[in-house]
Design an enzyme around this catalytic site. Structure first.
Site, PDB file in Angstrom:
ATOM      1  N   LYS A   8     -59.534  10.387 -51.427  1.00  0.00           N
ATOM      2  CA  LYS A   8     -60.655  11.323 -51.564  1.00  0.00           C
ATOM      3  C   LYS A   8     -60.693  12.187 -50.304  1.00  0.00           C
ATOM      4  O   LYS A   8     -60.887  11.658 -49.196  1.00  0.00           O
ATOM      5  CB  LYS A   8     -61.968  10.560 -51.672  1.00  0.00           C
ATOM      6  CG  LYS A   8     -62.176   9.812 -52.994  1.00  0.00           C
ATOM      7  CD  LYS A   8     -63.378   8.899 -52.863  1.00  0.00           C
ATOM      8  CE  LYS A   8     -63.877   8.396 -54.199  1.00  0.00           C
ATOM      9  NZ  LYS A   8     -64.882   7.309 -54.003  1.00  0.00           N
ATOM     10  N   GLU A  35     -70.705  11.402 -63.876  1.00  0.00           N
ATOM     11  CA  GLU A  35     -69.355  11.927 -64.091  1.00  0.00           C
ATOM     12  C   GLU A  35     -69.072  12.197 -65.560  1.00  0.00           C
ATOM     13  O   GLU A  35     -67.917  12.335 -65.963  1.00  0.00           O
ATOM     14  CB  GLU A  35     -68.328  10.958 -63.508  1.00  0.00           C
ATOM     15  CG  GLU A  35     -68.573  10.720 -62.033  1.00  0.00           C
ATOM     16  CD  GLU A  35     -67.461   9.966 -61.342  1.00  0.00           C
ATOM     17  OE1 GLU A  35     -66.459   9.630 -61.985  1.00  0.00           O
ATOM     18  OE2 GLU A  35     -67.599   9.726 -60.134  1.00  0.00           O
TER      19      GLU A  35
HETATM   20  C1  2PG Z   1     -65.854   6.211 -56.811  1.00  0.00           C
HETATM   21  C2  2PG Z   1     -66.384   7.620 -56.862  1.00  0.00           C
HETATM   22  C3  2PG Z   1     -65.833   8.413 -58.020  1.00  0.00           C
HETATM   23  P1  2PG Z   1     -68.554   8.327 -55.655  1.00  0.00           P
HETATM   24  O1  2PG Z   1     -66.563   5.267 -56.479  1.00  0.00           O
HETATM   25  O2  2PG Z   1     -64.667   6.020 -57.039  1.00  0.00           O
HETATM   26  O3  2PG Z   1     -65.984   7.736 -59.244  1.00  0.00           O
HETATM   27  O4  2PG Z   1     -67.771   7.640 -56.863  1.00  0.00           O
HETATM   28  O5  2PG Z   1     -68.055   9.714 -55.538  1.00  0.00           O
HETATM   29  O6  2PG Z   1     -70.020   8.250 -56.013  1.00  0.00           O
HETATM   30  O7  2PG Z   1     -68.236   7.518 -54.434  1.00  0.00           O
HETATM   31 MG    MG Z   2     -64.721   3.885 -56.392  1.00  0.00          MG
END
Ligand code: 2PG
Ligand code: MG
Length: 439
Positions: free
Chosen positions: A351, A216
């Site tokens: 998300k 990221e």
């Molecule tokens: C998290 C996300 C974003 P990932 O754990 O919050 O930082 O990571 O998309 O790999 O789940």
């Molecule tokens: Mg997380």
């Protein structure tokens, strides 16, 4: 009525060079909406299923051609002709067509691509900015008297990466800052970039391989303890003439699901730490960190199914610190409801691809809002130029956004989109600021 005329899907690549789904929705008025689906690395067990092709050898089994084919062969015939502006009906149709609890038949990546692209197409067909259209969808869900104010979010920005995002160099996944003292979104970003550069300078001074970055865009240094990452960020904040805790606060994403062994019910901190802790041990460690550092937010401090541990953590720190469920809630209202009922956590990471449709995402934000849980709209480690989540955060007045670091174009696509929205709103632009952390 504006109708869905046609769908087009294709396989494109994300910021990690991995395939992902892009969908275009064509409206009856000739406008097109496009969305690209994000993808995580530290994914939780309770997320909707991302359909991948095990036989895509050059992509190491990560191709998404089946998901693309599902959009074209199964979803398109079922949704062509539907009202483009009725997002709720469209998403209900997509969920019913899939027919599984985790969107495993058609793939949440196929479904989400259609759901988001339809919102873009509707906004384009109306000649509106996406956040204006999303705010209308948001408003439709609210009761009279509930605030539907649009607001620029306070960013939570990755400075140092560890865990699955940076080759397991540190046990914790994200060490972040929140520019709580900033008066506006653009000022918050300006402060953040100064601190990001200063963190690089401190790392170089310490010879800690500042050139390595995680997925990221955060630095992925080699350090000897997890706490050192926070010390370095605090040093950088001070070097910028800012006061830790007053101008800029610290946030952590422990991503503890990935440290947890369900058989022994223990957490292994062995990347740089040398500890195996049970839930109570993790809680005392996080209490200790919160006492020593100006930490305002801890994400996934415990594993996704360690409900008892989460209860203890919330009882201990919940009145002082934002405790975010990411893998824990997986943007699912059923899991969030379980958390609300059990006094677990006080905030939810949002998300879009954890749940797979725009409507279900709005439902999760609404349930959180109505129960005093804070909301943080979040990107994934695998991202693209798609900036839908910036508009989503503004449209729902989510309060906070987590995009990654202030480097790499897939991150900047979102930060810059927010700058454009701030500019368009002019003096009317409201910024969540420090208030986003209040209950
Ligand atoms: C998290 C996300 C974003 P990932 O754990 O919050 O930082 O990571 O998309 O790999 O789940
Ligand atoms: Mg997380």
């Amino acid at each position: 009525m504006l109708a869905i005329m046609k769908l087009k899907a294709r396989e494109v690549l994300d910021s990690r060079g991995r395939p992902t789904v892009e969908v275009e929705v064509f409206s009856s008025s000739g406008e097109i909406g496009r969305a690209i689906v994000p993808s995580g690395a530290s994914t939780g067990r309770h997320e909707a299923l991302e359909l991948r092709d095990p036989d895509s050898s050059w992509y190491g089994g990560l191709g998404v051609r089946r998901a693309v084919a599902n959009v074209m062969d199964e979803i398109a015939p079922a949704v062509v002709g539907l009202d483009l502006e009725d997002q709720t009906a469209l998403d209900a149709k997509l969920i019913a067509l899939d027919g599984t609890p985790n969107k495993g038949r058609l793939g949440a990546n196929a479904i989400l691509g259609v759901s988001l692209a339809a919102a873009h197409a509707a906004a384009n067909a109306r000649g509106e900015e996406l956040y204006v259209h999303l705010n209308r969808l948001w408003r439709q869900r609210l009761d009279p008297g509930e605030s539907a104010e649009i607001m620029l979010p306070l960013p939570m920005v990755n400075m140092i990466s560890g865990g699955l995002h940076a080759g397991a160099n540190l046990d914790f996944q994200d060490f972040l800052i929140m520019p709580v003292g900033a008066p506006s979104y653009s000022k918050a970003l300006e402060m953040t970039t100064a601190i990001y550069r200063a963190v690089g300078a401190v790392l170089r001074e310490k010879d800690a391989e500042a050139s390595l970055v995680g997925d990221e865009g955060g630095y992925g240094p080699k350090l000897s303890t997890n706490a050192q990452a926070v010390d370095i960020i605090l040093e950088a904040i001070l070097a910028c003439g800012l006061e830790p805790g007053i101008d800029v606060a610290i946030a952590l994403d422990v991503a503890a699901s990935h440290l947890y062994n369900p058989e022994t019910q223990t957490y292994a901190l062995t990347a740089v730490g040398n500890d195996t802790l049970d839930s109570a041990g993790m809680v005392s460690m996080l209490e200790h960190w919160s006492k020593n550092y100006p930490i305002v937010s801890i994400e996934d401090g415990l594993a996704e199914d360690d409900w008892k541990g989460w209860e203890a953590l919330t009882a201990s720190l919940g009145s002082k610190v934002q405790l975010i469920g990411d893998d824990l809630f997986a943007t699912q209202t059923a899991r969030l409801q379980q958390g609300i009922s059990g006094g677990v956590g006080n905030a939810i990471l949002i998300k879009v691809n954890q749940v797979g449709t725009l409507s279900e995402t709005l439902d999760a934000i609404l349930l959180a809002r109505r129960n005093g849980y804070r909301t943080i709209v979040s990107a994934r480690s695998g991202e693209t130029e798609d900036s839908t989540i910036a508009d989503l955060a503004v449209a729902t007045g989510a309060g906070q956004i987590k995009i990654g670091s202030v480097a790499r174009s897939e991150r900047l696509a979102k930060y810059n989109r927010l700058l454009r929205i701030e500019d368009a709103l002019g003096p009317n632009a409201k910024f969540a600021g420090r208030g986003a952390l209040a209950h």
